[in-house]
Design a protein around this motif. Structure first.
Motif, PDB file in Angstrom:
ATOM      1  N   UNK A   6      -0.086  16.292   5.906  1.00  0.00           N
ATOM      2  CA  UNK A   6      -1.002  14.703   5.302  1.00  0.00           C
ATOM      3  C   UNK A   6      -0.154  14.182   5.864  1.00  0.00           C
ATOM      4  N   UNK A   7       0.182  14.040   6.951  1.00  0.00           N
ATOM      5  CA  UNK A   7       0.909  12.868   7.919  1.00  0.00           C
ATOM      6  C   UNK A   7      -0.154  13.248   8.989  1.00  0.00           C
ATOM      7  N   UNK A   8       0.159  14.050   9.634  1.00  0.00           N
ATOM      8  CA  UNK A   8      -1.356  14.806  10.358  1.00  0.00           C
ATOM      9  C   UNK A   8      -2.846  14.376  10.764  1.00  0.00           C
ATOM     10  N   UNK A   9      -2.943  14.656   9.566  1.00  0.00           N
ATOM     11  CA  UNK A   9      -4.287  13.804   9.240  1.00  0.00           C
ATOM     12  C   UNK A   9      -4.459  12.516   9.685  1.00  0.00           C
ATOM     13  N   UNK A  10      -3.632  11.940   8.639  1.00  0.00           N
ATOM     14  CA  UNK A  10      -3.347  10.327   9.061  1.00  0.00           C
ATOM     15  C   UNK A  10      -3.029   9.779   9.722  1.00  0.00           C
ATOM     16  N   UNK A  11      -2.576  10.969  10.849  1.00  0.00           N
ATOM     17  CA  UNK A  11      -1.999   9.955  11.763  1.00  0.00           C
ATOM     18  C   UNK A  11      -3.269  10.132  12.726  1.00  0.00           C
ATOM     19  N   UNK A  12      -3.945  11.432  12.998  1.00  0.00           N
ATOM     20  CA  UNK A  12      -5.888  11.894  13.616  1.00  0.00           C
ATOM     21  C   UNK A  12      -6.423  10.622  12.934  1.00  0.00           C
ATOM     22  N   UNK A  13      -6.926  10.779  11.598  1.00  0.00           N
ATOM     23  CA  UNK A  13      -7.965   9.509  10.710  1.00  0.00           C
ATOM     24  C   UNK A  13      -7.230   8.041  12.100  1.00  0.00           C
ATOM     25  N   UNK A  14      -5.983   7.197  11.508  1.00  0.00           N
ATOM     26  CA  UNK A  14      -5.609   6.617  11.701  1.00  0.00           C
ATOM     27  C   UNK A  14      -5.771   5.893  13.162  1.00  0.00           C
TER      28      UNK A  14
END
Length: 82
Positions: A6-14
């Motif tokens: 989830x953290x990786x997905x949030x970081x990538x999208x952000x």
């Protein structure tokens, strides 16, 4: 608690959004430069900001806004002259 995925997905999208914003800001600069010989970019941006502010004034606030703006403009013009 967040999982690593989830953290990786949030970081990538952000970071993707931040990159797109940066690209759009550069596009705005290029656009203003394209028209700089025809329209003063600073005047255009100032007028755009003013129009956006005026558009936000509610009808029941318009009289107070206009009166206040008139007084402030008058004071600023007098200070500018002096």
């Amino acid at each position: 608690m967040a999982i690593n995925k989830d953290i990786e997905d949030l970081f990538r999208r952000y970071t993707t959004i931040e990159s797109e914003i940066k690209t759009l800001q550069e596009d705005k600069k290029i656009l203003l430069a394209e028209f700089k010989d025809k329209i003063d970019p600073r005047a255009f941006q100032s007028a755009l900001r003013a129009a956006k502010i005026i558009a936000k004034v509610k009808p029941d606030e318009k009289q107070d806004f206009d009166q206040t703006l008139h007084i402030i403009e008058k004071a600023l013009c007098l200070e500018h002259i002096q």
